[in-house]
Design a protein around this motif. Structure first.
Motif, short mmCIF file in Angstrom:
data_model
loop_
_atom_site.label_atom_id
_atom_site.label_comp_id
_atom_site.label_asym_id
_atom_site.label_seq_id
_atom_site.Cartn_x
_atom_site.Cartn_y
_atom_site.Cartn_z
N SER A 69 0.81 -1.21 0.00
CA SER A 69 0.00 0.00 0.00
C SER A 69 0.84 1.26 0.00
O SER A 69 2.06 1.21 0.20
CB SER A 69 -0.89 0.02 1.26
N GLN A 70 0.16 2.36 -0.15
CA GLN A 70 0.77 3.66 0.10
C GLN A 70 0.57 3.96 1.57
O GLN A 70 -0.56 4.01 2.05
CB GLN A 70 0.07 4.73 -0.75
N THR A 71 1.67 4.11 2.30
CA THR A 71 1.57 4.41 3.73
C THR A 71 1.89 5.89 3.95
O THR A 71 3.00 6.33 3.63
CB THR A 71 2.54 3.54 4.53
N PHE A 72 0.95 6.61 4.46
CA PHE A 72 1.15 8.05 4.67
C PHE A 72 1.82 8.29 6.01
O PHE A 72 1.35 7.83 7.04
CB PHE A 72 -0.19 8.79 4.60
N LEU A 73 2.94 9.00 5.98
CA LEU A 73 3.73 9.21 7.19
C LEU A 73 3.48 10.58 7.80
O LEU A 73 4.03 10.91 8.83
CB LEU A 73 5.22 9.05 6.87
N ASN A 74 2.68 11.36 7.17
CA ASN A 74 2.53 12.75 7.59
C ASN A 74 1.06 13.14 7.62
O ASN A 74 0.66 14.15 7.06
CB ASN A 74 3.31 13.63 6.60
N ALA A 75 0.25 12.27 8.27
CA ALA A 75 -1.19 12.54 8.36
C ALA A 75 -1.50 13.02 9.77
O ALA A 75 -0.96 12.50 10.75
CB ALA A 75 -1.98 11.28 8.03
N PHE A 76 -2.36 13.98 9.89
CA PHE A 76 -2.62 14.60 11.19
C PHE A 76 -4.08 14.50 11.58
O PHE A 76 -4.97 14.61 10.74
CB PHE A 76 -2.23 16.08 11.17
N ALA A 77 -4.33 14.31 12.88
CA ALA A 77 -5.68 14.38 13.39
C ALA A 77 -6.07 15.85 13.51
O ALA A 77 -5.28 16.67 13.95
CB ALA A 77 -5.76 13.71 14.77
N GLN A 78 -7.29 16.17 13.12
CA GLN A 78 -7.75 17.56 13.21
C GLN A 78 -8.04 17.94 14.65
O GLN A 78 -8.01 19.12 15.01
CB GLN A 78 -9.01 17.75 12.37
N GLN A 79 -8.40 16.94 15.45
CA GLN A 79 -8.76 17.19 16.85
C GLN A 79 -8.62 15.85 17.55
O GLN A 79 -9.08 14.84 17.02
CB GLN A 79 -10.19 17.74 16.90
N ALA A 80 -7.98 15.83 18.73
CA ALA A 80 -7.69 14.58 19.42
C ALA A 80 -8.90 14.07 20.20
O ALA A 80 -8.79 13.66 21.36
CB ALA A 80 -6.47 14.73 20.31
N VAL A 81 -10.07 14.13 19.61
CA VAL A 81 -11.32 13.67 20.20
C VAL A 81 -12.12 13.02 19.06
O VAL A 81 -12.13 13.54 17.95
CB VAL A 81 -12.12 14.85 20.81
N CYS A 82 -12.78 11.89 19.39
CA CYS A 82 -13.40 11.08 18.33
C CYS A 82 -14.37 11.84 17.44
O CYS A 82 -14.26 11.80 16.22
CB CYS A 82 -14.16 9.90 18.93
N ALA A 83 -15.40 12.47 18.02
CA ALA A 83 -16.49 13.01 17.21
C ALA A 83 -16.01 14.11 16.25
O ALA A 83 -16.29 14.05 15.05
CB ALA A 83 -17.63 13.51 18.08
N PRO A 84 -15.26 15.11 16.72
CA PRO A 84 -14.78 16.12 15.77
C PRO A 84 -13.82 15.56 14.74
O PRO A 84 -13.86 15.97 13.57
CB PRO A 84 -14.09 17.16 16.67
#
Ligand SMILES: *[C@@H]1O[C@H](CO)[C@@H](O)[C@H](O)[C@H]1NC(C)=O
Ligand SMILES: *[C@@H]1O[C@H](CO)[C@@H](O)[C@H](O)[C@H]1NC(C)=O
Ligand SMILES: *[C@@H]1O[C@H](CO)[C@@H](O)[C@H](O)[C@H]1NC(C)=O
Ligand SMILES: *[C@@H]1O[C@H](CO)[C@@H](O)[C@H](O)[C@H]1NC(C)=O
Ligand SMILES: *[C@@H]1O[C@H](CO)[C@@H](O)[C@H](O)[C@H]1NC(C)=O
Ligand SMILES: *[C@@H]1O[C@H](CO)[C@@H](O)[C@H](O)[C@H]1NC(C)=O
Length: 331
Positions: A62-77
């Motif tokens: 696969s393509q493994t993305f090494l630079n992906a970010f969570a927009q908010q460290a909480v599930c719903a958002p």
């Protein structure tokens, strides 16, 4: 992306790239797998302790993305952001208490886009954040062709299910169990895998392309997992986090006092002072051991899904996405 039939593995939140898919005449199925509270504690992200053979094998193709970010460290958002391709400042979903269609706009979701383009879309387990955040329906019928499935055994997740050292059952954070002794002899993610495999089987002789989302509950707390996965992580092999103490100059606003963790009986027994702790170092090691074991347990469910794709002859025609909502700082 679909045109190239790439398999890709992501961690944390997908970039909007994947959400701007252009369908081509060669429509692929999509198996979209999302884990809960998974950080890159995976072999394919260079974690030498993690035992994640199934996800690692997927990543190798696969393509493994090494630079992906969570927009908010909480599930719903985070999930709302990922699934609508909009930042929390646009969805105005910052916690668990609002539904974006009412809160900010009637945005098209990723599965809704597939649905409106002729796909059969299905949700198993935790994909949207359940409850208010998805209008108590997992955004059905906008996003899904059939009502979302939730494993029934999840009702026991926060109950007294874990055998303590006193031989009695407790609602613990650390909850490695003998699965045959659990109600129904099953755990939620195993049940979700069973349902996802059942749905895949119904697709074999049907030409309608599908988008199947499977949301695993682990490695989110509590670590209610099959006990055998603990033996993959001998306690003597566990190390503390690189930064196991509260930083001296940390602004209080940046601190999370882990109230959810504190509710568990085994943690309450430790009499940890509020809000800063500390959690005893030996208990920190056991938390990390259980987190890793929960990752390996979730990984084995991913393996069951990928095997089913192969065995049903669907693998060549199915794009597989693996991602997570956010990787909370591990205590
Ligand atoms: C939201 O959009 C969907 C189609 O994408 C439409 O069916 C529905 O009526 C809209 N709802 C509102 C409140 O505008
Ligand atoms: C949310 O669910 C309620 C009850 O099912 C329904 O009446 C309402 O239309 C839904 N909201 C939206 C924006 O679809
Ligand atoms: C799990 O529980 C079953 C039923 O009580 C028992 O037969 C089995 O030996 C237990 N397994 C382990 C590994 O403790
Ligand atoms: C535990 O650590 C030892 C020493 O580094 C190593 O030989 C062993 O393979 C490790 N065990 C596991 C299960 O990772
Ligand atoms: C926690 O506090 C209770 C009540 O004050 C006490 O009985 C117990 O020994 C304490 N436990 C620990 C681990 O300090
Ligand atoms: C899947 O693709 C591979 C490589 O192109 C091929 O060897 C294999 O036979 C295909 N399997 C099926 C079930 O079509």
């Amino acid at each position: 992306m679909l045109a190239y039939s790439v398999r890709f593995t992501l961690h944390l939140v997908l970039t909007p790239l994947i959400l701007r898919v252009t369908l081509t005449s060669t429509e692929k199925n999509v198996l979209f797998i999302i884990a809960d509270d998974l950080r890159p504690s995976l072999g394919c992200y260079g974690d030498t302790l993690a035992k994640s053979p199934n996800i690692d094998q997927l990543a190798s193709k696969s393509q493994t993305f090494l630079n992906a970010f969570a927009q908010q460290a909480v599930c719903a958002p985070s999930r709302t952001s990922l699934l609508t391709s909009r930042r929390p400042d646009t969805t105005r979903v910052y916690d668990f208490g609002s539904y974006w269609r009412v809160q900010s706009g009637n945005y098209t979701t990723l599965p809704q886009y597939f649905k409106s383009n002729g796909y059969l879309t299905m949700s198993v387990g935790k994909v949207f954040h359940p409850g208010i955040a998805s209008n108590h329906t997992d955004d059905y019928p906008y996003s899904w062709s059939i009502p979302a499935y939730h494993p029934t055994s999840f009702i026991f997740e926060k109950k007294k299910m874990c055998k303590g050292e006193d031989g009695k059952l407790h609602a613990n954070l650390l909850c490695a169990v003998n699965v045959t002794e659990q109600p129904g002899g099953i755990l939620p993610d195993m049940e979700s895998t069973d349902e996802a495999v059942r749905l895949l089987k119904t697709r074999v002789s049907d030409d309608t392309p599908f988008f199947l989302a499977v949301g695993f509950h682990k490695p989110h707390i509590p670590f209610r997992i099959p006990q055998e996965y603990l033996s993959l992580y001998p306690i003597d092999n566990m190390t503390l986090a690189l930064d196991p103490d509260v930083p001296i100059l940390l602004p209080p606003v940046a601190y999370n006092p882990w109230t959810d963790v504190r509710k568990r009986e085994d943690v309450q027994k430790l009499n940890i002072s509020f809000p800063y702790g500390p959690i005893p170092k030996d208990f920190q090691l056991r938390i990390r051991q259980h987190y890793y074991a929960a990752v390996s347990y979730m990984d084995s469910q991913v393996g069951r899904l990928l095997s089913a794709l192969d065995e049903l002859g669907l693998a060549n025609n199915t794009v597989v996405v693996f991602t997570s909502d956010h990787g909370k700082k591990l205590l």
